[in-house]
Motif scaffolding. Structure first.
Motif, short mmCIF file in Angstrom:
data_model
loop_
_atom_site.label_atom_id
_atom_site.label_comp_id
_atom_site.label_asym_id
_atom_site.label_seq_id
_atom_site.Cartn_x
_atom_site.Cartn_y
_atom_site.Cartn_z
N CYS A 2 0.87 -1.18 0.00
CA CYS A 2 0.00 0.00 0.00
C CYS A 2 0.90 1.22 0.00
O CYS A 2 1.62 1.45 0.97
CB CYS A 2 -0.80 0.08 1.29
N LEU A 29 -5.54 0.91 4.59
CA LEU A 29 -5.80 -0.14 3.59
C LEU A 29 -5.93 0.40 2.18
O LEU A 29 -6.12 -0.38 1.25
CB LEU A 29 -7.12 -0.87 3.91
N TYR A 65 -12.07 4.92 2.36
CA TYR A 65 -12.08 3.55 1.87
C TYR A 65 -13.50 3.09 1.54
O TYR A 65 -14.38 3.12 2.40
CB TYR A 65 -11.49 2.67 2.96
N ASN A 110 -4.30 -3.30 -4.32
CA ASN A 110 -3.13 -3.30 -3.42
C ASN A 110 -3.04 -4.51 -2.49
O ASN A 110 -2.26 -4.46 -1.54
CB ASN A 110 -3.15 -2.02 -2.59
N THR A 111 -3.81 -5.57 -2.71
CA THR A 111 -3.89 -6.58 -1.66
C THR A 111 -3.18 -7.90 -1.97
O THR A 111 -2.59 -8.50 -1.09
CB THR A 111 -5.37 -6.84 -1.29
N LYS A 145 -7.96 -6.45 -5.41
CA LYS A 145 -8.53 -5.67 -4.31
C LYS A 145 -9.97 -6.12 -4.20
O LYS A 145 -10.70 -6.13 -5.19
CB LYS A 145 -8.45 -4.17 -4.63
N GLU A 146 -10.40 -6.48 -3.00
CA GLU A 146 -11.71 -7.11 -2.86
C GLU A 146 -12.89 -6.19 -3.13
O GLU A 146 -14.02 -6.65 -3.21
CB GLU A 146 -11.83 -7.74 -1.47
N PHE A 166 -17.65 -8.01 6.35
CA PHE A 166 -16.30 -7.90 5.75
C PHE A 166 -15.84 -9.36 5.54
O PHE A 166 -15.62 -10.09 6.52
CB PHE A 166 -15.42 -7.18 6.77
N HIS A 181 -12.98 -11.26 4.03
CA HIS A 181 -11.67 -11.10 3.42
C HIS A 181 -11.08 -12.41 2.90
O HIS A 181 -10.39 -12.42 1.90
CB HIS A 181 -10.73 -10.46 4.44
N TRP A 186 -15.86 -11.37 9.14
CA TRP A 186 -15.40 -10.58 10.29
C TRP A 186 -16.57 -9.76 10.84
O TRP A 186 -17.41 -9.29 10.06
CB TRP A 186 -14.29 -9.63 9.88
N HIS A 213 -6.64 -14.29 8.78
CA HIS A 213 -6.31 -15.04 7.57
C HIS A 213 -6.37 -16.54 7.83
O HIS A 213 -6.11 -16.99 8.95
CB HIS A 213 -4.91 -14.68 7.06
N PHE A 242 -8.59 -4.09 13.54
CA PHE A 242 -8.54 -2.91 12.67
C PHE A 242 -9.12 -1.72 13.45
O PHE A 242 -10.25 -1.29 13.19
CB PHE A 242 -9.36 -3.15 11.39
N VAL A 262 1.49 -6.35 1.67
CA VAL A 262 0.22 -6.90 2.11
C VAL A 262 0.33 -8.42 1.89
O VAL A 262 0.46 -9.18 2.84
CB VAL A 262 -0.98 -6.27 1.37
#
Ligand code: V55
Ligand code: FE
Length: 494
Positions: A27, A40, A82, A101-102, A115-116, A197, A199, A213, A271, A295, A459
């Motif tokens: 990022c 993020l 974001y 960016n992920t 990027k999700e 969320f 991920h 999440w 993760h 976060f 990331v």
């Protein structure tokens, strides 16, 4: 920073058998971001390390997303918070809201920058130039594509999901697979219990389990110019188990088209590691777990901050598909009782029984990092499920480690036999280096590759074997000269 450096200074020896490219993404906001934006959302900047004949060439280049090009030409931030278009400049609200960016995943002869919040960008694996947005074209009906698709090596499928798949703050989730030619199969649409969320996920031969999440998106809050996500202490960590295919053999009591929702307590399962199927409708998977909101830049609406000493660990969840939707899952088994993140397995064994997990850890009683996940992780662990033994790599003082990437010794080597490549950041020394570890002796690297500059934290990253890349050439040039020993101008950092 964009640029190329050939033949990085290397201490130790990189085996000639290592032939491929380590791609990672950071990022890296090109223009100063909106001061209220979260970390993020920086522009995706790729670093690629082409390893050939024991030498490493490096290239760094931004992904030229629509956002990047618009903000670069305006020379100021046009995007606000974001995933909140209501905070973006009116002129850019129809632009693709992806910083790409992920994660970087190579699939169907394409290097995907993910990027999700949007669909993939495709970049050139040699030049790193941005080629196109949405490389799988009109067959993709969703607006989003996870940054953590999973490759099923046994069936040569990339298993993909997208959430908020019909647009901002929608509960629609899409699931499908892409074959090795990039053709879509087994598409299905399901609904999330709330706009969560989502991920990461896990796959087994028959199942995909989505990992939710306890954040919530609400359109009213977005319209009020606030953050996309707010943590909700009343929501549980939740897992949605979905058969991957119509032909999946369903456990007794399951109807065709059904999916089930299971939950635990409020925590953040950041993760996933591996997953596998047991007997009689059991699915097991592993994940990192923070017992609070990891976060803090997305606090709950009442602003409550997570405990500064929030506990973190690495755990194994057991999902009993015989239980009805809405059931609570039992407490997970703690596999490693240290702060852990970025679990990776030898992905040749994805979906199946496997012995090893590799992950970033905080090694207690050593310097640097912190007592928990918020302060950085100072080492790596390689844990065997078979022997229950953990091997540790401590990266040295003033050293924070990034995601460990496994490189098999050969395509048919036994599980876990090979090397691990990992970026190490030394903040006080203002430097970075790559370590290459042989899993035969996990405790110390066989090579340290000195970067000529400090780069931002990764990331995610992945290794792409040269046999998969279209050109065998180096990113910068083909290196054929013999190893020249370093003259001592630069000192090793560890
Ligand atoms: C994550 C990272 C993201 C993102 C959503 O680490 C989740 C999790 C770098 O961007 O957009
Ligand atoms: Fe991730």
């Amino acid at each position: 920073m964009e640029g190329e450096v050939s033949d990085l200074v290397t201490f130790g020896d990189i085996p000639a058998a290592i032939d491929g490219t380590f791609y990672r993404v950071m990022c890296d906001p090109f223009v100063p971001p909106d001061p209220n934006n979260v970390p993020l959302d920086g522009d995706g900047n790729v670093s690629a390390f082409r390893i050939l004949n024991g030498h490493v060439d490096m290239k760094i280049k931004y992904i030229e997303t629509e956002r990047y090009k618009l903000e670069r030409s305006a020379n100021k931030a046009l995007f606000g918070l974001y995933r909140n278009p209501f905070t973006h400049h009116p002129c850019v609200r129809s632009a693709v809201d992806s910083t790409a960016n992920t994660n970087l995943v190579y699939w169907a002869n394409r290097l995907l920058a993910l990027k999700e919040s949007a669909l993939p960008y495709e970049i050139d694996p040699d030049t790193l130039e941005t080629l196109r947005y949405d490389p799988f074209g009109s067959q993709i009906k969703a607006k989003t594509f996870t940054a953590h698709p999973k490759i099923d090596p046994y069936t040569s499928e990339l298993v993909v999901f997208g959430y908020e798949a019909k647009g901002l703050a929608t509960k629609d989730i899409v699931i499908y697979s892409l074959d090795k030619d990039g053709k879509k199969h087994d598409e299905q649409w399901i609904e999330s219990p709330w706009c969560a969320f989502i991920h990461d996920c896990v796959i087994t031969p028959n199942w995909i389990v989505l990992v939710l999440w306890p954040f919530e998106a609400k359109l009213e809050r977005l319209k009020a110019g606030k953050h996309h996500w707010a943590w909700n202490y009343d929501l549980p960590a939740t897992f949605i188990a979905v058969p991957r295919r119509k032909s999946t053999q369903l456990p007794a009591g399951w109807k065709q088209g059904e999916y089930r929702v299971y939950s635990w307590k409020n925590c953040m399962t950041i993760h996933t590691g591996g997953a596998w199927e047991g007997k009689d409708g059991m699915v097991y998977f592993e994940s990192s777990r923070v017992h609070d909101n990891a976060f803090p830049f997305f606090p709950p609406e009442d602003g409550k901050m997570p405990a500064p000493d929030a506990k973190a660990d690495f755990v194994r969840w057991e999902i009993d598909l015989n239980q009805p939707s809405g059931s609570t899952v039992s407490d997970p088994q703690v596999i490693l009782d240290v702060p852990s993140e970025f679990p990776r397995i030898d992905e040749r064994f994805m979906t199946g029984d496997h012995e090893f997990v590799l992950l970033n850890v905080f090694i207690p009683d050593r310097s640097d990092g912190g007592k928990n996940i918020f302060h950085g992780l100072n080492g790596l662990a390689m844990h065997s499920h078979k022997s229950n033994q953990t091997r540790w790599f401590y990266a040295g003082d003033d050293s924070l480690v990034q995601e460990p990437i496994f490189i098999p010794r050969t395509s048919s080597a036994p599980e876990g036999d090979g090397w691990v490549i990992c970026m190490v950041e030394q903040r006080a020394a203002n430097g970075c280096h790559l370590v290459i570890i042989d899993t035969k002796e996990f405790e110390k690297p066989i090579a340290i590759v000195q970067l000529p500059l400090h780069v931002k934290a990764q990331v995610h990253g992945n290794w792409v074997d040269a046999s998969l890349l279209s050109r065998k050439a180096s990113l910068v040039r083909t290196i054929t000269k013999p190893v020249i020993s370093n003259q001592g101008a630069l000192m090793p950092l560890v």
